[in-house]
Design a protein around this motif. Structure first.
Motif, PDB file in Angstrom:
ATOM      1  N   GLY A   1       0.824  -1.210   0.000  1.00 52.67           N
ATOM      2  CA  GLY A   1       0.000   0.000   0.000  1.00 52.67           C
ATOM      3  C   GLY A   1       0.849   1.247   0.000  1.00 52.67           C
ATOM      4  O   GLY A   1       2.004   1.237  -0.450  1.00 52.67           O
ATOM      5  N   ALA A   2       0.299   2.325   0.542  1.00 54.93           N
ATOM      6  CA  ALA A   2       0.988   3.615   0.529  1.00 54.93           C
ATOM      7  C   ALA A   2       0.576   4.435   1.734  1.00 54.93           C
ATOM      8  O   ALA A   2      -0.454   4.172   2.373  1.00 54.93           O
ATOM      9  CB  ALA A   2       0.678   4.376  -0.766  1.00 54.93           C
ATOM     10  N   ALA A   3       1.386   5.457   2.031  1.00 57.72           N
ATOM     11  CA  ALA A   3       1.102   6.355   3.149  1.00 57.72           C
ATOM     12  C   ALA A   3       1.681   7.724   2.839  1.00 57.72           C
ATOM     13  O   ALA A   3       2.625   7.864   2.047  1.00 57.72           O
ATOM     14  CB  ALA A   3       1.669   5.813   4.450  1.00 57.72           C
ATOM     15  N   LEU A   4       1.141   8.728   3.489  1.00 55.12           N
ATOM     16  CA  LEU A   4       1.552  10.116   3.285  1.00 55.12           C
ATOM     17  C   LEU A   4       1.625  10.813   4.636  1.00 55.12           C
ATOM     18  O   LEU A   4       0.676  10.732   5.430  1.00 55.12           O
ATOM     19  CB  LEU A   4       0.554  10.836   2.378  1.00 55.12           C
ATOM     20  N   THR A   5       2.731  11.479   4.900  1.00 52.90           N
ATOM     21  CA  THR A   5       2.899  12.238   6.137  1.00 52.90           C
ATOM     22  C   THR A   5       3.108  13.705   5.800  1.00 52.90           C
ATOM     23  O   THR A   5       4.037  14.056   5.057  1.00 52.90           O
ATOM     24  CB  THR A   5       4.089  11.721   6.957  1.00 52.90           C
ATOM     25  N   LEU A   6       2.252  14.554   6.329  1.00 56.34           N
ATOM     26  CA  LEU A   6       2.320  15.993   6.090  1.00 56.34           C
ATOM     27  C   LEU A   6       2.709  16.702   7.381  1.00 56.34           C
ATOM     28  O   LEU A   6       1.971  16.656   8.368  1.00 56.34           O
ATOM     29  CB  LEU A   6       0.964  16.511   5.615  1.00 56.34           C
ATOM     30  N   PRO A   7       3.849  17.378   7.414  1.00 55.15           N
ATOM     31  CA  PRO A   7       4.235  18.128   8.612  1.00 55.15           C
ATOM     32  C   PRO A   7       3.490  19.454   8.670  1.00 55.15           C
ATOM     33  O   PRO A   7       3.112  20.028   7.648  1.00 55.15           O
ATOM     34  CB  PRO A   7       5.733  18.339   8.421  1.00 55.15           C
ATOM     35  N   PHE A   8       3.269  19.947   9.863  1.00 50.42           N
ATOM     36  CA  PHE A   8       2.680  21.268  10.031  1.00 50.42           C
ATOM     37  C   PHE A   8       3.152  21.830  11.367  1.00 50.42           C
ATOM     38  O   PHE A   8       3.740  21.138  12.190  1.00 50.42           O
ATOM     39  CB  PHE A   8       1.141  21.205   9.971  1.00 50.42           C
ATOM     40  N   GLY A   9       2.845  23.124  11.570  1.00 51.84           N
ATOM     41  CA  GLY A   9       3.231  23.745  12.829  1.00 51.84           C
ATOM     42  C   GLY A   9       4.675  24.159  12.895  1.00 51.84           C
ATOM     43  O   GLY A   9       5.221  24.304  13.978  1.00 51.84           O
TER      44      GLY A   9
END
Length: 587
Positions: A355-363
């Motif tokens: 499968g797949a995954a996505l990590t979005l940083p913020f702050g």
């Protein structure tokens, strides 16, 4: 010979400059290799003398033959010498040297060399140290450097800067040091030829080999359970080929083999307990007979500010999301906690595969929470199967979403949700992607794991994890998870719980050591009917202590004990105690 050398030093500033040039370059190269000022100077261009320290971890995967390894050592020395040269400070004025004064006897010679030929380099700390002794080979290396510089000036139509007197002196020096110059150039040419040969035949210029081998002696005690098991010596080996195509991405191709089996626990009635309690990390993913498989194929690549993860096989949620369990979770099972339960929250053990995954940083703009992230991921257990009710979208899958908040550098909190689909045919909730009908389970009791065989099920799991580091010598982490399983038939529903708390003391007794204590309840489900009616309704507690002792950068020894109460959720069953001595080799 000595009379000729002294005469040329008197006649020409070039010769004197060459001498101090070599001394400076030699000492700068030596300083890179060692902080001791008593180290013998080594000529900057004489790469055959440089001893480069080989990397201890994540070494470049190259040709494996012994002769080729010798070639690689020379190549490393050559390439590292080039890096050392780049670390020298090229000067444009002799006044840049803090230890060279106008009253020094060599000042005018240095000034002439700097202004006319520009072939003087010093230490990065603006010192020259021209009073060191040097060998004939070192002198020849510096002479060769100045010859190259003179040739460059001639080739660029600036030959008027080179005087006839200097050329005559250089010619005499070439004759005097012809043997050393020939030897030096011959060896450099040989190394360059071997470098070209190695580059043409090596496995890959972008691939590193990272390995881990585990030896473990372990046994389990406790009346019937103790009688049914013997002391065992088990192993697991993983070789990870890490390939980068851009310098920022990583492709993992991991080979694995092992012979580890989990213990069989037996109740007071003499019947085996249907449980995965006490499963240890090195027993996960074992091929049981040391046959070799590709157990993980995954690709990490940044796209803008986001980190993207793709898994071709063997993907699990903790590959791409923070588990907030430092020192207990080491993401490979050889240096953290002994058990799969103490390593990470069971919520990350639901599903797996491709499968797949996505990590979005913020702050990151100065907010209170930083750096924080949002992660979403999808893993299918039977993505490779084109059959009915299988495949990437129709078969078993687990979709994860997690918000991870980091408050400063001392506190991290994660809120996790996992939705899973489990097709008809049975299986287990915490199966790490075992898929339809799989007997694979890595944590928890049978009551918390076993899914209906008649109908499909869906699961909704919720978890909170947190890690607090009050000081550099103390880490506290914990988790709690709730799992709501809804069967598509009658009486197929159940609920499961799990929680745990750990305290780790890093660098305890020695830098790199870890003392860890963990306690909690492995996944359990109470009041289940059907086949589980009357099997046990108690909470199965898990207590664990381990001490990882770092023998060296590449070897650690971890003794530890796991104590299980009410195995199989039944207090009538005797407690089980597992003792383990684990040795881990990393390279």
């Amino acid at each position: 010979m000595s009379h000729l050398l002294w005469k040329t030093l008197v006649l020409s500033p070039v010769v004197l400059g060459v001498t101090v040039l070599v001394s400076a370059k030699a000492m700068a190269a030596a300083e890179v290799a060692s902080s001791s000022e008593d180290t013998k100077p080594i000529a900057a261009n004489a790469s055959i003398f440089i001893q480069a320290e080989q990397p201890k971890v994540n070494q470049l995967l190259v040709a494996q033959k012994t002769d080729e390894n010798k070639v690689l050592e020379e190549v490393n020395r050559y390439s590292n010498e080039g890096k050392n040269q780049n670390s020298l400070s090229q000067v444009t004025s002799v006044s840049q040297f803090s230890d060279v004064q106008p009253t020094d006897w060599a000042f005018q010679a240095l000034q002439s060399l700097v202004e006319r030929y520009g072939c003087i380099a010093g230490y990065p700390n603006s010192t020259y140290r021209g009073n060191r002794a040097l060998t004939r080979y070192e002198f020849a290396a510096g002479l060769n450097a100045c010859l190259d510089r003179v040739n460059e000036l001639i080739a660029t139509a600036t030959a008027d800067l080179v005087t006839k007197q200097d050329l005559a002196t250089l010619q005499r020096l070439q004759e005097e040091f012809s043997a050393e110059l020939a030897t030096l150039r011959g060896r450099v040419d040989s190394v360059e030829a071997r470098t070209a040969e190695l580059e043409a035949n090596q496995f890959s210029t972008t691939t590193k080999l990272v390995g881990e081998a585990i030896f473990a002696v372990t046994d389990i005690f406790g009346n019937n359970t103790g009688d049914a098991n013997n002391t065992v010596f088990q192993d697991r080996v993983r070789l990870d080929l890490q390939t980068s195509f851009t310098g920022k991405d990583v492709l993992h191709t991991r080979l694995a083999a092992g012979n580890a089996l989990a213990f069989t626990q037996v109740g007071n009635n003499g019947v085996g307990i249907d449980t995965a309690e006490g499963t240890q990390t090195f027993q996960i993913g074992s091929t049981t007979n040391n046959s070799v498989i590709i157990d993980w194929l995954a690709y990490y690549v940044p796209i803008g500010p986001a980190q993207v993860y793709f898994a071709g096989t063997g993907g699990i949620h903790s590959d791409y999301v923070a588990t907030n369990n430092p020192y207990f979770e080491d993401f490979d099972g050889g240096n953290g906690a002994l058990s799969s339960f103490a390593s990470e929250s069971p919520i990350y053990r639901i599903g797996g595969g491709a499968g797949a995954a996505l990590t979005l940083p913020f702050g990151k703009g100065g907010s209170f929470f930083k750096p924080s992230s949002l992660t979403i991921g999808y893993l299918a257990s039977n993505a490779n199967n084109p059959g009915a009710n299988q495949g990437l979208l129709e078969g078993n899958y687990a979709a994860l979403g997690q918000l991870n908040f980091s408050i400063g550098d001392r506190l991290s909190i994660g809120a996790t949700y996992v939705h899973g689909y489990h097709g008809a045919g049975g299986g287990n909730l915490f199966d790490l992607g075992g898929g339809l009908g799989s007997a694979n389970r890595v944590v928890g009791t049978g009551q918390a794991n076993t899914l209906t065989t008649l109908n499909g099920s869906s699961s909704n799991s919720y978890g909170i994890s947190a890690a607090l580091r009050p000081s550099d010598k103390l880490s506290v982490s914990g988790f709690i998870s709730y799992h709501d399983v809804t069967g598509f038939g009658a009486d197929d529903d159940y609920e499961a719980w799990s929680y745990g708390l750990g305290v780790a003391l890093p660098d305890f007794g020695k830098k790199g050591n870890v003392l860890g204590i963990f306690a909690g309840a492995e996944p359990y489900a109470r009041n289940r009917g059907g086949a589980f009616a009357g099997t046990g309704n108690d909470i199965p507690y898990h207590f664990e202590g381990f001490y990882k002792y770092r023998v060296s950068d590449n070897i650690s020894i971890t003794p530890g004990v796991i104590w299980l109460t009410s195995p199989g959720q039944n207090s009538n069953n005797d407690d089980a105690i597992i003792g383990t001595l684990r040795t881990t080799f990393t390279f």
